[in-house]
Design an enzyme around this catalytic site. Structure first.
Site, PDB file in Angstrom:
ATOM      1  N   CYS A 291     -68.488  54.702 -20.168  1.00  0.00           N
ATOM      2  CA  CYS A 291     -67.986  53.342 -19.610  1.00  0.00           C
ATOM      3  C   CYS A 291     -66.897  53.541 -18.254  1.00  0.00           C
ATOM      4  O   CYS A 291     -67.427  53.558 -17.148  1.00  0.00           O
ATOM      5  CB  CYS A 291     -67.066  53.038 -20.933  1.00  0.00           C
ATOM      6  SG  CYS A 291     -67.123  51.071 -20.857  1.00  0.00           S
TER       7      CYS A 291
ATOM      8  N   HIS B 142     -71.227  53.168 -24.775  1.00  0.00           N
ATOM      9  CA  HIS B 142     -70.564  54.253 -25.694  1.00  0.00           C
ATOM     10  C   HIS B 142     -71.581  54.814 -26.598  1.00  0.00           C
ATOM     11  O   HIS B 142     -71.699  54.695 -27.716  1.00  0.00           O
ATOM     12  CB  HIS B 142     -69.568  53.440 -26.323  1.00  0.00           C
ATOM     13  CG  HIS B 142     -68.598  53.030 -25.449  1.00  0.00           C
ATOM     14  ND1 HIS B 142     -67.233  53.483 -25.387  1.00  0.00           N
ATOM     15  CD2 HIS B 142     -68.487  51.711 -25.013  1.00  0.00           C
ATOM     16  CE1 HIS B 142     -66.646  52.796 -24.635  1.00  0.00           C
ATOM     17  NE2 HIS B 142     -67.041  51.780 -24.357  1.00  0.00           N
TER      18      HIS B 142
ATOM     19  N   GLU C 250     -71.358  57.495 -27.936  1.00  0.00           N
ATOM     20  CA  GLU C 250     -70.319  58.121 -29.121  1.00  0.00           C
ATOM     21  C   GLU C 250     -70.416  57.399 -30.309  1.00  0.00           C
ATOM     22  O   GLU C 250     -70.134  57.893 -31.546  1.00  0.00           O
ATOM     23  CB  GLU C 250     -69.049  58.731 -28.540  1.00  0.00           C
ATOM     24  CG  GLU C 250     -68.134  57.411 -28.401  1.00  0.00           C
ATOM     25  CD  GLU C 250     -68.187  56.852 -27.166  1.00  0.00           C
ATOM     26  OE1 GLU C 250     -69.094  56.963 -26.332  1.00  0.00           O
ATOM     27  OE2 GLU C 250     -67.200  55.960 -26.544  1.00  0.00           O
TER      28      GLU C 250
HETATM   29  N1  GLN Z   1     -62.079  48.912 -18.656  1.00  0.00           N
HETATM   30  C1  GLN Z   1     -63.502  49.086 -18.189  1.00  0.00           C
HETATM   31  C2  GLN Z   1     -64.241  47.640 -18.453  1.00  0.00           C
HETATM   32  O1  GLN Z   1     -63.790  46.650 -19.255  1.00  0.00           O
HETATM   33  C3  GLN Z   1     -64.095  49.855 -19.040  1.00  0.00           C
HETATM   34  C4  GLN Z   1     -64.083  49.757 -20.465  1.00  0.00           C
HETATM   35  C5  GLN Z   1     -64.464  51.080 -21.188  1.00  0.00           C
HETATM   36  O2  GLN Z   1     -64.010  52.172 -20.866  1.00  0.00           O
HETATM   37  N2  GLN Z   1     -64.503  50.719 -22.585  1.00  0.00           N
HETATM   38  O3  GLN Z   1     -65.362  47.279 -18.116  1.00  0.00           O
END
Ligand code: GLN
Length: 539
Positions: free
Chosen positions: A384, A510, A512
């Site tokens: 992310c 994600h 994970e």
């Molecule tokens: N802050 C970034 C976004 O909102 C990444 C979010 C995250 O890592 N879950 O796109």
């Protein structure tokens, strides 16, 4: 048997005793006997969900495939059971009150005073039973957050009292998880705190049916007898839960203690098979007796609290076990990374993960760590925000766009290689408004991730507002950064890789959240394998 049966898990004496792990372990045992089980968590805080909580406060926010931002215990449930949870599996006091207040405004209770009993307790009971509408479930385990006696959990405890009455004895039971502290000066295990907490439960009209006792030392028969006598439970219902070296040992320990047998007897469930935990045992053995060791750096800014990156750490454990490799994770605080640390520590890791996150704190450290991994061909996995920063690093250092950034970090950058998603631009409320849950992604067949997933279409869970800015895609690709996974509906880039490197992958989603004991996530499995080869190539 009448379905479903309900098991309520309460906690006494101290927080952090591991109600989530005990619930998940019991669920695993019942599942291995052929029963269809789910787990639910009731959280006594007033946030509608943990999505707006800082990870320092409450650990990681876990995301379900239907897009609920939930307590991290749901992650344990999915990892243990290999079954998905949903919105209905996590209820908070905020959600309960929000529903009741909305109904009051609509006039549902016209003329009546709206009160904790019966209105709030009715809504709690409705939410507990909501999962039961799914007829295929045999058992629902409901974990009540907090500790018995807390002001916030009183309505939940009262709801359990009412429900037990309504459901009948054989259709529900209460497991009380408690602590038996060891006083080293007296060289003795002490039962008094447990007696008191059971008594507090009784004052609320609930008799615990089973005591699960967390302890650092073996509990003798004498102590079991004493606990049974003082706490109104049968002796075989006093279950020892001794400290384990890994949470994945707990189902095996609970089986040894016959927790599942006592539960089945009390719930009058008879048509079950023997528990088969062969696969699980194999997983635990590989975990405990690894053949290799690798050391990877986890770069993030919430590193002080291990729970902040719970699902990533667990995914590495799953992937480690299948690779028969111990994965030593070294947490690195991205805010304080300097050249010294790059040269003496990060460049020596067998792999680097840059973690998800929000806001600009620690961003430059993440970018430095990515540069180090890229230049030294160290396996790199960006998740992310980690993927977004890999794009920024590449744009700055390879394409030469010196001020490239995400508009999350610098609204005025002239090169917004990461920008806010179109549909996010009009959103002002913070709660539950990110791009959440499961989305399909098409994978390019000429890529490493295709080899890894062995599939052209995948489903992964999301939690973000920013995206790779497609206006820069050509420039990035021409310079050697490939976009290899694209969301079919939105055209958003979901996966990038650097074919120049042996293993350099960034994902907008994600992975994970989807790794389980039975199905370790392919990206983590492949990453650990790559780290292992890298480690061997150094020798
Ligand atoms: N802050 C970034 C976004 O909102 C990444 C979010 C995250 O890592 N879950 O796109």
């Amino acid at each position: 048997m009448s379905k479903p049966k309900y098991i309520f898990v309460t906690g006494g004496v101290s927080s952090s005793l591991g109600k989530g792990i005990i619930s998940a372990s019991l669920a695993k045992l019942l599942q291995s006997r052929g029963l269809n089980v789910t787990i639910q968590k009731l959280d006594p805080y007033i946030n509608v969900d943990p999505g707006t909580l800082n990870p320092y406060e409450h650990g990681e926010c876990y995301v379900t495939s239907d897009g609920a931002e939930t307590d991290l215990d749901l992650g344990h449930y999915e990892r243990f059971l290999n079954v998905e949870t949903s919105q209905a599996n996590n209820v908070t006091t905020g959600k309960i009150y929000q529903t009741v207040i909305e109904e009051e405004r609509k006039g549902k209770f016209l003329g009546k005073t709206v009160q904790v009993i019966p209105h709030i307790t009715n809504e709690i009971k409705r939410r507990i039973q909501l999962l039961g509408n799914n007829n295929s479930l045999d058992v629902i385990i409901t974990e009540i957050g907090g500790t018995v006696g807390d002001i916030e959990s009183l309505p939940y405890i009262e709801s359990v009292r009412q429900l037990r009455w309504e459901l009948g004895k054989a259709n529900s039971l209460v497991i009380h998880l408690t602590l038996i502290p060891y006083l080293s000066a007296a060289k003795e295990l002490k039962t008094k705190p447990t007696q008191h907490s059971v008594k507090t439960l009784m004052e609320s009209g609930i008799n615990a049916d089973i005591l699960v006792c967390r302890t650092e030392h073996q509990i003798s028969d004498e102590i079991k007898n004493k606990l049974a006598l003082f706490c109104n439970v049968e002796v075989d219902s006093v279950i020892q839960s001794i400290d384990a070296s890994t949470i994945y040992d707990v189902p095996l320990l609970m089986k040894k203690e016959k927790l599942d047998q006592v539960v089945l007897r009390k719930l009058e469930i008879s048509n079950f098979k023997e528990a088969n935990l062969e696969k699980w045992t194999d997983f635990v053995n590989k975990l405990k007796f690894p053949k290799n060791t690798i050391k990877i750096g986890l770069i993030g800014k919430y590193v002080e609290l291990q729970d902040s990156y719970k699902s990533i750490l667990e995914s590495l454990i799953h992937a480690g076990s299948i690779n028969e490799t111990k994965v030593e994770v070294c947490s690195i605080h991205s805010e304080f990374i300097d050249n010294d640390q790059i040269n003496n520590e990060i460049s020596n890791f067998d792999g680097v993960i840059v973690a998800p996150g929000f806001g600009s704190r620690g961003i430059e450290g993440k970018i430095k760590a990515i540069k180090c991994a890229r230049e030294n061909n160290i396996p790199f996995f960006g998740i992310c925000l980690g993927m977004q920063m890999a794009v920024v690093e590449f744009a700055r250092n390879i394409i030469g766009l010196k001020d490239a950034n995400s508009t999350e970090m610098n609204k005025k950058t002239l090169n917004p290689v990461i920008s806010l998603m179109e549909e996010q631009k009009t959103i002002s409320e913070m709660g539950g408004t990110m791009r959440l849950g499961s989305w399909e992604c098409n994978i390019n067949e000429q890529s490493k991730v295709f080899e890894i997933y062995n599939s052209k279409l995948i489903n992964e869970r999301h939690r973000h507002r920013w995206e790779l800015n497609n206006n820069y895609l050509n420039q990035l690709e021409n310079a050697g950064l490939n976009s290899v996974g694209i969301n079919a509906k939105t055209g958003l880039v979901e996966i990038i890789e650097l074919p120049e490197n042996d293993w350099f992958i960034g994902v907008q989603f994600h992975p994970e959240y989807q790794s389980t004991v039975e199905m370790p996530h392919p990206l983590f499995v492949s990453f650990v394998k790559a780290c292992l080869s890298y480690n061997k190539s150094k020798k």
